[in-house]
Design a protein around this motif. Structure first.
Motif, PDB file in Angstrom:
ATOM      1  N   GLU A   1       0.832  -1.212   0.000  1.00  0.00           N
ATOM      2  CA  GLU A   1       0.000   0.000   0.000  1.00  0.00           C
ATOM      3  C   GLU A   1       0.862   1.256   0.000  1.00  0.00           C
ATOM      4  O   GLU A   1       0.583   2.219  -0.721  1.00  0.00           O
ATOM      5  CB  GLU A   1      -0.934   0.006   1.215  1.00  0.00           C
ATOM      6  N   LEU A   2       1.909   1.265   0.814  1.00  0.00           N
ATOM      7  CA  LEU A   2       2.801   2.428   0.873  1.00  0.00           C
ATOM      8  C   LEU A   2       3.606   2.566  -0.413  1.00  0.00           C
ATOM      9  O   LEU A   2       3.839   3.686  -0.897  1.00  0.00           O
ATOM     10  CB  LEU A   2       3.721   2.316   2.083  1.00  0.00           C
ATOM     11  N   TYR A   3       4.010   1.466  -0.977  1.00  0.00           N
ATOM     12  CA  TYR A   3       4.751   1.465  -2.239  1.00  0.00           C
ATOM     13  C   TYR A   3       3.927   2.105  -3.357  1.00  0.00           C
ATOM     14  O   TYR A   3       4.403   2.992  -4.074  1.00  0.00           O
ATOM     15  CB  TYR A   3       5.131   0.024  -2.580  1.00  0.00           C
ATOM     16  N   PHE A   4       2.688   1.671  -3.507  1.00  0.00           N
ATOM     17  CA  PHE A   4       1.839   2.227  -4.565  1.00  0.00           C
ATOM     18  C   PHE A   4       1.538   3.703  -4.319  1.00  0.00           C
ATOM     19  O   PHE A   4       1.492   4.489  -5.264  1.00  0.00           O
ATOM     20  CB  PHE A   4       0.544   1.417  -4.717  1.00  0.00           C
ATOM     21  N   GLU A   5       1.360   4.075  -3.071  1.00  0.00           N
ATOM     22  CA  GLU A   5       1.098   5.487  -2.768  1.00  0.00           C
ATOM     23  C   GLU A   5       2.311   6.341  -3.128  1.00  0.00           C
ATOM     24  O   GLU A   5       2.154   7.445  -3.668  1.00  0.00           O
ATOM     25  CB  GLU A   5       0.741   5.660  -1.286  1.00  0.00           C
ATOM     26  N   ALA A   6       3.508   5.882  -2.847  1.00  0.00           N
ATOM     27  CA  ALA A   6       4.722   6.627  -3.209  1.00  0.00           C
ATOM     28  C   ALA A   6       4.826   6.761  -4.729  1.00  0.00           C
ATOM     29  O   ALA A   6       5.174   7.838  -5.239  1.00  0.00           O
ATOM     30  CB  ALA A   6       5.958   5.941  -2.644  1.00  0.00           C
ATOM     31  N   ARG A   7       4.508   5.712  -5.462  1.00  0.00           N
ATOM     32  CA  ARG A   7       4.562   5.779  -6.932  1.00  0.00           C
ATOM     33  C   ARG A   7       3.531   6.749  -7.494  1.00  0.00           C
ATOM     34  O   ARG A   7       3.778   7.393  -8.506  1.00  0.00           O
ATOM     35  CB  ARG A   7       4.377   4.387  -7.529  1.00  0.00           C
ATOM     36  N   ILE A   8       2.388   6.864  -6.836  1.00  0.00           N
ATOM     37  CA  ILE A   8       1.369   7.818  -7.282  1.00  0.00           C
ATOM     38  C   ILE A   8       1.810   9.250  -7.015  1.00  0.00           C
ATOM     39  O   ILE A   8       1.595  10.143  -7.827  1.00  0.00           O
ATOM     40  CB  ILE A   8       0.023   7.533  -6.565  1.00  0.00           C
ATOM     41  N   ARG A   9       2.464   9.481  -5.887  1.00  0.00           N
ATOM     42  CA  ARG A   9       2.822  10.834  -5.464  1.00  0.00           C
ATOM     43  C   ARG A   9       4.122  11.379  -6.052  1.00  0.00           C
ATOM     44  O   ARG A   9       4.360  12.581  -5.981  1.00  0.00           O
ATOM     45  CB  ARG A   9       2.918  10.890  -3.938  1.00  0.00           C
ATOM     46  N   VAL A  10       4.967  10.530  -6.591  1.00  0.00           N
ATOM     47  CA  VAL A  10       6.257  11.016  -7.087  1.00  0.00           C
ATOM     48  C   VAL A  10       6.039  11.975  -8.258  1.00  0.00           C
ATOM     49  O   VAL A  10       5.256  11.698  -9.156  1.00  0.00           O
ATOM     50  CB  VAL A  10       7.183   9.836  -7.478  1.00  0.00           C
ATOM     51  N   PRO A  11       6.701  13.141  -8.228  1.00  0.00           N
ATOM     52  CA  PRO A  11       6.559  14.052  -9.367  1.00  0.00           C
ATOM     53  C   PRO A  11       7.236  13.456 -10.607  1.00  0.00           C
ATOM     54  O   PRO A  11       8.222  12.729 -10.502  1.00  0.00           O
ATOM     55  CB  PRO A  11       7.268  15.328  -8.906  1.00  0.00           C
ATOM     56  N   MET A  12       6.673  13.768 -11.758  1.00  0.00           N
ATOM     57  CA  MET A  12       7.229  13.219 -12.987  1.00  0.00           C
ATOM     58  C   MET A  12       7.312  14.339 -14.019  1.00  0.00           C
ATOM     59  O   MET A  12       6.308  15.014 -14.281  1.00  0.00           O
ATOM     60  CB  MET A  12       6.359  12.070 -13.502  1.00  0.00           C
ATOM     61  N   SER A  13       8.485  14.512 -14.577  1.00  0.00           N
ATOM     62  CA  SER A  13       8.655  15.548 -15.596  1.00  0.00           C
ATOM     63  C   SER A  13       8.008  15.097 -16.906  1.00  0.00           C
ATOM     64  O   SER A  13       7.864  13.908 -17.167  1.00  0.00           O
ATOM     65  CB  SER A  13      10.140  15.852 -15.802  1.00  0.00           C
ATOM     66  N   ALA A  14       7.631  16.076 -17.707  1.00  0.00           N
ATOM     67  CA  ALA A  14       7.010  15.779 -18.993  1.00  0.00           C
ATOM     68  C   ALA A  14       8.056  15.414 -20.038  1.00  0.00           C
ATOM     69  O   ALA A  14       7.756  14.732 -21.016  1.00  0.00           O
ATOM     70  CB  ALA A  14       6.191  16.973 -19.466  1.00  0.00           C
ATOM     71  N   GLU A  15       9.279  15.876 -19.838  1.00  0.00           N
ATOM     72  CA  GLU A  15      10.334  15.653 -20.813  1.00  0.00           C
ATOM     73  C   GLU A  15      11.574  15.084 -20.132  1.00  0.00           C
ATOM     74  O   GLU A  15      11.703  15.143 -18.917  1.00  0.00           O
ATOM     75  CB  GLU A  15      10.689  16.969 -21.499  1.00  0.00           C
ATOM     76  N   SER A  16      12.484  14.587 -20.942  1.00  0.00           N
ATOM     77  CA  SER A  16      13.772  14.119 -20.418  1.00  0.00           C
ATOM     78  C   SER A  16      14.482  15.280 -19.747  1.00  0.00           C
ATOM     79  O   SER A  16      14.260  16.449 -20.094  1.00  0.00           O
ATOM     80  CB  SER A  16      14.642  13.576 -21.550  1.00  0.00           C
ATOM     81  N   HIS A  17      15.329  14.972 -18.792  1.00  0.00           N
ATOM     82  CA  HIS A  17      16.071  16.035 -18.104  1.00  0.00           C
ATOM     83  C   HIS A  17      17.460  15.543 -17.733  1.00  0.00           C
ATOM     84  O   HIS A  17      17.721  14.341 -17.712  1.00  0.00           O
ATOM     85  CB  HIS A  17      15.303  16.505 -16.864  1.00  0.00           C
ATOM     86  N   TYR A  18      18.316  16.497 -17.456  1.00  0.00           N
ATOM     87  CA  TYR A  18      19.691  16.178 -17.095  1.00  0.00           C
ATOM     88  C   TYR A  18      19.903  16.342 -15.604  1.00  0.00           C
ATOM     89  O   TYR A  18      19.289  17.184 -14.963  1.00  0.00           O
ATOM     90  CB  TYR A  18      20.682  17.092 -17.838  1.00  0.00           C
ATOM     91  N   PHE A  19      20.776  15.513 -15.099  1.00  0.00           N
ATOM     92  CA  PHE A  19      21.249  15.618 -13.719  1.00  0.00           C
ATOM     93  C   PHE A  19      22.759  15.775 -13.813  1.00  0.00           C
ATOM     94  O   PHE A  19      23.424  15.050 -14.552  1.00  0.00           O
ATOM     95  CB  PHE A  19      20.891  14.350 -12.935  1.00  0.00           C
ATOM     96  N   TYR A  20      23.268  16.721 -13.074  1.00  0.00           N
ATOM     97  CA  TYR A  20      24.706  16.978 -13.089  1.00  0.00           C
ATOM     98  C   TYR A  20      25.299  16.485 -11.778  1.00  0.00           C
ATOM     99  O   TYR A  20      24.819  16.814 -10.704  1.00  0.00           O
ATOM    100  CB  TYR A  20      24.982  18.470 -13.280  1.00  0.00           C
ATOM    101  N   GLY A  21      26.349  15.710 -11.880  1.00  0.00           N
ATOM    102  CA  GLY A  21      26.981  15.167 -10.697  1.00  0.00           C
ATOM    103  C   GLY A  21      28.463  14.997 -10.924  1.00  0.00           C
ATOM    104  O   GLY A  21      29.030  15.540 -11.880  1.00  0.00           O
ATOM    105  N   LYS A  22      29.075  14.238 -10.060  1.00  0.00           N
ATOM    106  CA  LYS A  22      30.506  13.961 -10.186  1.00  0.00           C
ATOM    107  C   LYS A  22      30.712  12.459 -10.146  1.00  0.00           C
ATOM    108  O   LYS A  22      30.017  11.744  -9.439  1.00  0.00           O
ATOM    109  CB  LYS A  22      31.284  14.632  -9.057  1.00  0.00           C
ATOM    110  N   ASN A  23      31.689  12.005 -10.895  1.00  0.00           N
ATOM    111  CA  ASN A  23      32.005  10.579 -10.884  1.00  0.00           C
ATOM    112  C   ASN A  23      33.085  10.305  -9.846  1.00  0.00           C
ATOM    113  O   ASN A  23      33.451  11.185  -9.065  1.00  0.00           O
ATOM    114  CB  ASN A  23      32.405  10.098 -12.286  1.00  0.00           C
ATOM    115  N   SER A  24      33.605   9.080  -9.818  1.00  0.00           N
ATOM    116  CA  SER A  24      34.580   8.686  -8.808  1.00  0.00           C
ATOM    117  C   SER A  24      35.882   9.486  -8.899  1.00  0.00           C
ATOM    118  O   SER A  24      36.641   9.559  -7.945  1.00  0.00           O
ATOM    119  CB  SER A  24      34.887   7.185  -8.917  1.00  0.00           C
ATOM    120  N   LYS A  25      36.138  10.128 -10.033  1.00  0.00           N
ATOM    121  CA  LYS A  25      37.350  10.947 -10.210  1.00  0.00           C
ATOM    122  C   LYS A  25      37.071  12.421  -9.929  1.00  0.00           C
ATOM    123  O   LYS A  25      37.877  13.277 -10.253  1.00  0.00           O
ATOM    124  CB  LYS A  25      37.876  10.775 -11.625  1.00  0.00           C
TER     125      LYS A  25
END
Length: 159
Positions: A47-71
């Motif tokens: 029940e909690l799993y499905f509720e979290a999936r319903i509530r998660v925001p979802m973008s309409a388009e692809s998007h980028y995430f910027y981060g750092k790798n192990s180096k």
């Protein structure tokens, strides 16, 4: 089952109870309960799993995430719409479970979507869009009722 007998002269009597049948019944109830704990906890977690999936925001388009790798080099990752929703999981926690206790975790896979924490809690530049905590707050009582009902049903069937 009770049985009794008295002395012929009426000076005393004895009464005894054979509780082996009751003990066997209680042992059966305990075993049925123990075997039903994990499926009941999973039903509530669902029940909690499905509720979290319903509530998660979802973008309409692809998007980028910027981060750092192990180096410690900047890396740009492309994420498709629904990536965060699809990364939400529920899993049995063996380390946090035991006899007569079953624990499930509901979260998102941090390896698949490292930006999930920023969505849930926000950043200095972006507001929070929580979904795990509100899902829990909205459905925890219902999830517990589902788990209890599942447990009562399974134990009742076993008895």
């Amino acid at each position: 089952m009770a049985n009794g007998r008295g002395n012929p002269d009426g000076s005393a009597f004895h009464i005894g109870f054979d509780t082996s049948g009751a003990e066997a019944w209680f042992d059966g109830v305990a075993l049925a309960t123990e075997e039903s704990i994990r499926p009941a906890a999973q039903a509530g977690a669902e029940e909690l799993y499905f509720e979290a999936r319903i509530r998660v925001p979802m973008s309409a388009e692809s998007h980028y995430f910027y981060g750092k790798n192990s180096k410690s080099t900047g890396v740009r990752y492309l994420f498709e719409p629904g990536s965060l929703r699809n990364a939400i999981y529920q899993v049995f926690s063996k380390d946090n479970s035991g006899q007569m206790k079953a624990t499930y975790h509901i979260s998102w896979n941090h390896q698949k979507v490292p930006y999930g924490f920023m969505v849930e809690y926000g950043t200095s530049r972006a507001p929070a869009h929580p979904f795990i905590r509100p899902a829990y707050a909205a459905r925890v009582d219902f999830a517990l009722e589902v788990a209890r009902a599942h447990l009562v049903k399974r134990v009742g069937e076993a008895i």
